[in-house]
Design an enzyme around this catalytic site. Structure first.
Site, PDB file in Angstrom:
ATOM      1  N   HIS A   1      30.692  59.053   8.491  1.00  0.00           N
ATOM      2  CA  HIS A   1      31.978  58.602   8.328  1.00  0.00           C
ATOM      3  C   HIS A   1      31.527  57.497   6.432  1.00  0.00           C
ATOM      4  CE1 HIS A   1      32.611  56.590  12.465  1.00  0.00           C
ATOM      5  NE2 HIS A   1      33.286  58.235  12.314  1.00  0.00           N
TER       6      HIS A   1
ATOM      7  N   TYR B   1      32.163  50.941  16.230  1.00  0.00           N
ATOM      8  CA  TYR B   1      31.592  51.437  18.150  1.00  0.00           C
ATOM      9  C   TYR B   1      30.463  49.660  18.310  1.00  0.00           C
ATOM     10  CZ  TYR B   1      33.047  55.750  17.318  1.00  0.00           C
ATOM     11  OH  TYR B   1      33.789  56.705  17.116  1.00  0.00           O
TER      12      TYR B   1
END
Length: 365
Positions: free
Chosen positions: A336, A345
Site C-alpha cells: 500500500h 484492516y
C-alpha cells in the site's frame, strides 16, 4: 472472436442480412441490438475490428470501410492522448474510453449532430445522475474520474471553451467507512486443498492461489509475473505492481515449492517469458480475469460462496493482524502506498478492539 462471430451470424439471420453486408454501420446496429436486449456482456467497437478485418481479408466483405465518424475520430485522439501524455495502462485506457463513448453519445449528440463544443455543466450532471441510479457508489466515483479526464482533454484540445472538469460533482462516500470482508484461515486452507494437483491445471491453479493467499498479490500482479522475476538464489519474488512500480517480497518455502511443481509440468516448452500460461492450445500468457475464475472455481469446489481474489488478500491482512503484525508491516506486504489504506484492516481485529473500547455511558450495554 469465434463467439462474436456466432452472435453476429445469428443477428444477421434475424435481420435477414447477408454476411457481405456487414460493415461498421451494421456493427453499431448489432451492438445496439444487444444492449436493447439486455445482454450482460456487450463487446466494444474495438473488439469487433478483428472480425471486420478478417472478413475483408478473406474477401467476404469487398466494400471499403466507411470513413470514421466524428465521434470515432475524437475517441481515437483521446485514446492516443491517454497513452502518450498520461501514460495510462491499457485496461485503464479502455475503461476511460468506454465511459467517454457513452457520455459523448448521450450528451454531445443533438439530433444526430455530434457537437461536443455545446457541452454544459447540466449535461454532466444529467449523465452522472443516471449513472448513480444504476451503479454502486464506488463505480460512480470511477465515473467522476473518467469524466474529469475526458473534459480535461477536450479543454486542452480547444474543443470546449471552459474547463468543465471542475464542474463534475463528487460522489458522496466515506473512505474507510466499511469493514473489509475476509475469510477464516480454515476456509483459505479448504480452498487451497480443493485444487486437484494430480492434473496440470490443478497444479497451476494451486500456484496462482497460494501466491495470493500467502503473499497478497493482486490479479494483475499474478498475470504479469515473468520467469526472471523468481530469484531462486536470493529467495525473493519481484512484483510488478501499479504505475510501473516494482517490489521485492521474500519467497516462502511453501510458495516456492508450488512454483517448482508448476514449472515441472513442462510449462516452459514454448519459450514464453510469462510465468503462468493457459493450459489449452494455443498456449499464451493468462489474463488477470482468469485469476478471478480460478479462485471462484476453487471456492465452489470447497463448498464456499464464490469470492474474488481480493478476498484472499483481505484474509491475509486479517491473519497477519491476528498474529501480532503491525500495520506498517502489513502495509509493506500488501504494498500500500498510503498507510491509511492499511488502517482499514484494524477493524477486523475485534479481540484487540474490545480491549481498548470505552465503557458505554449510562450503564451496561
Amino acid at each position: 472472436m469465434l463467439t462474436d462471430l456466432g452472435r453476429v451470424g445469428r443477428w444477421l439471420e434475424d435481420t435477414q442480412l447477408r454476411v457481405d453486408q456487414f460493415d461498421e454501420e451494421r456493427m453499431e446496429a448489432f451492438l445496439i441490438a444487444r444492449h436493447e436486449a439486455g445482454q450482460r456482456w456487450i463487446p466494444g467497437s474495438r473488439a469487433m475490428v478483428p472480425l471486420l478485418t478478417y472478413l475483408r481479408e478473406t474477401g467476404i466483405i469487398v466494400a471499403e470501410p466507411a470513413s470514421a465518424s466524428p465521434l470515432e475520430t475524437l475517441l481515437e485522439q483521446y485514446r492516443s492522448w491517454m497513452v502518450r501524455e498520461r501514460g495510462l495502462a491499457l485496461a485503464t485506457v479502455l475503461r476511460y474510453e468506454k465511459t467517454a463513448r457513452r457520455f459523448l453519445r448521450e450528451q454531445a449528440t443533438i439530433e444526430d449532430v455530434f457537437a461536443p463544443a455545446a457541452l454544459t455543466g447540466a449535461d454532466i450532471n444529467a449523465f452522472l445522475l443516471r449513472e448513480c441510479d444504476r451503479v454502486s457508489a464506488g463505480s460512480a466515483k470511477g465515473r467522476v474520474a473518467e469524466l474529469r479526464s475526458l473534459l480535461r482533454f477536450l479543454y486542452l484540445q480547444g474543443i470546449i471553451a471552459s474547463a468543465l472538469g471542475t464542474a463534475v460533482p463528487p460522489v458522496s462516500g466515506w473512505r474507510l467507512a466499511g469493514v473489509p470482508p475476509t475469510m477464516t484461515a480454515a476456509d483459505i486452507q479448504a480452498v487451497l486443498d480443493g485444487c486437484d494437483r494430480s492434473t496440470a491445471v490443478g497444479v497451476r491453479d494451486y500456484a496462482i492461489m497460494i501466491l495470493i493467499a500467502r503473499l497478497g498479490l493482486r490479479s494483475i500482479e499474478v498475470a504479469r509475473l515473468e520467469l526472471p522475476d523468481v530469484d531462486w538464489r536470493a529467495g525473493e519474488l519481484i512484483i510488478r505492481g501499479k504505475a510501473g512500480r516494482q517490489d521485492r517480497l521474500p519467497l516462502p518455502a511453501e510458495v516456492g515449492e508450488a512454483l517448482v511443481a508448476y514449472l515441472s509440468t513442462g510449462r516452459t516448452s514454448d519459450g514464453a517469458r510469462r510465468l503462468f500460461l493457459s493450459c489449452r492450445a494455443p498456449r499464451r500468457p493468462i489474463r488477470a480475469d482468469l485469476v478471478g475464475d480460478v479462485v471462484e472455481r476453487a471456492c465452489r469446489r470447497a463448498g464456499l460462496p464464490a469470492v474474488g481474489p481480493h478476498r484472499l488478500r483481505h484474509a491475509l491482512a486479517g491473519e497477519l493482524l491476528r498474529k501480532g503484525a503491525g500495520l506498517v508491516a502489513i502495509s509493506q506486504v500488501l504494498r500500500h502506498q498510503d498507510l491509511a489504506t492499511t488502517a482499514l484492516y484494524a477493524k477486523v481485529d475485534l479481540t484487540s478492539l474490545r480491549r481498548v473500547a470505552q465503557a458505554w455511558p449510562g450503564g451496561i450495554r
